[in-house]
Design a protein around this motif. Structure first.
Motif, short mmCIF file in Angstrom:
data_model
loop_
_atom_site.label_atom_id
_atom_site.label_comp_id
_atom_site.label_asym_id
_atom_site.label_seq_id
_atom_site.Cartn_x
_atom_site.Cartn_y
_atom_site.Cartn_z
N VAL A 82 0.87 -1.36 -0.03
CA VAL A 82 -0.04 -0.07 0.11
C VAL A 82 0.76 1.23 0.05
O VAL A 82 0.67 2.02 -0.91
N SER A 83 1.68 1.35 0.87
CA SER A 83 2.66 2.64 0.90
C SER A 83 3.51 2.73 -0.28
O SER A 83 3.81 3.76 -0.75
N TRP A 97 9.20 16.24 -7.63
CA TRP A 97 9.32 15.59 -6.36
C TRP A 97 10.17 14.04 -6.66
O TRP A 97 11.09 13.56 -5.83
N GLN A 98 9.93 13.58 -7.98
CA GLN A 98 10.45 12.26 -8.36
C GLN A 98 12.13 12.31 -8.28
O GLN A 98 12.92 11.74 -7.70
N GLU A 99 12.45 13.83 -8.77
CA GLU A 99 13.91 13.81 -9.10
C GLU A 99 14.69 14.46 -7.77
O GLU A 99 15.59 14.02 -7.59
N VAL A 100 13.84 14.84 -6.83
CA VAL A 100 14.28 15.29 -5.42
C VAL A 100 14.65 13.94 -4.77
O VAL A 100 15.63 13.81 -4.10
N PHE A 101 13.51 13.01 -4.65
CA PHE A 101 13.55 11.96 -3.89
C PHE A 101 14.36 10.85 -4.43
O PHE A 101 14.47 9.69 -3.86
N GLU A 102 14.46 10.58 -5.74
CA GLU A 102 14.92 9.31 -6.16
C GLU A 102 16.13 9.01 -5.91
O GLU A 102 16.47 7.72 -5.48
N PRO A 103 17.19 9.73 -5.91
CA PRO A 103 18.61 9.46 -5.46
C PRO A 103 18.48 8.87 -3.94
O PRO A 103 19.15 7.94 -3.65
N ALA A 104 17.74 9.61 -3.25
CA ALA A 104 17.67 9.01 -1.77
C ALA A 104 16.98 7.73 -1.60
O ALA A 104 17.41 6.78 -0.93
N ILE A 105 16.08 7.28 -2.28
CA ILE A 105 15.39 6.13 -2.38
C ILE A 105 16.22 5.19 -3.01
O ILE A 105 16.35 4.11 -2.13
N LEU A 106 16.94 5.37 -4.10
CA LEU A 106 17.68 4.08 -4.53
C LEU A 106 19.00 4.19 -3.76
O LEU A 106 19.43 3.02 -3.53
N GLY A 107 19.52 5.39 -3.20
CA GLY A 107 20.50 4.84 -2.11
C GLY A 107 20.25 4.27 -0.78
O GLY A 107 20.87 3.15 -0.58
N THR A 108 19.08 4.39 -0.47
CA THR A 108 18.65 3.64 0.70
C THR A 108 18.28 2.18 0.40
O THR A 108 18.55 1.33 1.18
N TYR A 109 17.69 2.01 -0.81
CA TYR A 109 17.46 0.44 -1.18
C TYR A 109 18.91 -0.10 -1.31
O TYR A 109 18.77 -1.47 -1.06
N PRO A 142 11.28 -2.24 -3.65
CA PRO A 142 11.21 -2.68 -5.08
C PRO A 142 9.56 -2.13 -5.33
O PRO A 142 9.55 -1.91 -6.72
N VAL A 143 8.62 -2.22 -4.80
CA VAL A 143 7.27 -1.87 -4.90
C VAL A 143 7.24 -0.44 -5.25
O VAL A 143 6.78 0.11 -6.31
N LEU A 144 8.05 0.41 -4.51
CA LEU A 144 8.02 2.02 -4.63
C LEU A 144 8.75 2.34 -5.94
O LEU A 144 8.00 2.87 -6.88
N ILE A 145 9.89 1.65 -6.25
CA ILE A 145 10.57 1.89 -7.18
C ILE A 145 10.03 1.44 -8.70
O ILE A 145 10.15 2.32 -9.67
N LEU A 146 9.76 0.15 -8.64
CA LEU A 146 9.08 -0.14 -9.87
C LEU A 146 7.85 0.52 -10.16
O LEU A 146 7.33 0.79 -11.41
#
Length: 266
Positions: A82-83, A97-109, A142-146
């Motif tokens: 869901v999240s 917002w995608q360009e802002v958060f994408e590096p942090a999301i991929l880095g955390t992953y 993986p759910v979020l990124i894909l």
């Protein structure tokens, strides 16, 4: 000299099916050989493992642990799905917002998540809450990124038409977004399940009072190899069955879309 071409006995798809059948057979043969070479102290035979698993279900200890693990897994996975879908769609709809958060999301992953497990223990304490949180942390990315990546494949025309028709946010989600991202979303759901399952088992192994991961660690410490392998076998079966369901869904979506890409390999 004859130039007549010979029709192969098996086509590529049949060869793949035979290979898939052969893999577990080869594993069982190697397992049996390993048990005979290294002895019962290190490895019991597949038959003895199956017998121990059956006894575990009959005696109840396997059922109790399995229910704890599955309950934790279902809760963590639902929250991750869901999240992950919600955040993925929100970021996919907003390029800034995608360009802002994408590096942090991929880095955390990419972080080895086990290194963060102590933080979950400090926040949630020992018990199911920390297992759910740690499983969610594994599965949500993986759910979020894909989902976010799949959002980029939506034809702008479809979104513009939906807007011109005055569709509500829910109608856009149901009628435009979900059908457009479904193939990528199913892949994310499959990977999300696998990682959520991994997070739950790791959490149970190191900081739980119940569950298959907890019992697995207990039997490793007390060198009860038959019970240890019985638990591993049950875990493999659960993961294999659910992954097979996702794979069937992916295959049907791919055929329906007429895609020639190998979705399952992503």
């Amino acid at each position: 000299m004859s130039t007549k071409s010979q029709t192969p006995l098996l086509d590529d798809r049949q060869i793949v099916r035979l290979g898939r059948i052969a893999v577990p057979i080869v594993i069982l043969v190697l397992w049996q050989l390993g048990a005979e070479v290294y002895g019962q102290f290190a490895l019991v035979t597949p038959a003895e493992t199956l017998e121990t698993a059956v006894d575990g279900f009959q005696d109840g200890w396997m059922v109790e642990d399995l229910l704890v693990t599955l309950t934790t897994l279902v809760i963590a996975y639902i929250i991750a799905v869901v999240s992950g879908i919600w955040v993925g769609i929100m970021l996919g709809l907003n390029r800034f917002w995608q360009e802002v958060f994408e590096p942090a999301i991929l880095g955390t992953y990419s972080i080895p998540k086990i290194t963060l497990f102590p933080i979950f223990l400090l926040i949630f304490g020992l018990g199911m809450d920390s297992m759910i949180a740690f499983g969610w942390f594994h599965g949500v990315f993986p759910v979020l990124i894909l989902t976010m990546s799949a959002m980029a494949t939506i034809d702008d025309t479809h979104m513009n038409v939906a807007q011109s028709l005055g569709l509500s946010q829910w109608q856009r989600f149901k009628e435009v977004i979900v059908p457009s991202i479904l193939a990528g979303l199913v892949i994310g759901l499959r990977l999300g399940f696998s990682l959520t399952f991994l997070g739950i088992i790791i959490g149970e192994m190191f900081a739980a009072r119940a569950g298959l991961g907890h019992s697995l660690m207990l039997y490793m410490e007390t060198v009860q190899v038959d019970r240890m392998l019985a638990i591993i076998t049950v875990l493999v079966l659960v993961a294999s069955v659910i992954n097979a369901v996702f794979y069937i869904i992916e295959t049907r979506l791919r055929r329906r879309a007429g895609s020639s890409g190998d979705v399952a390999a992503m």
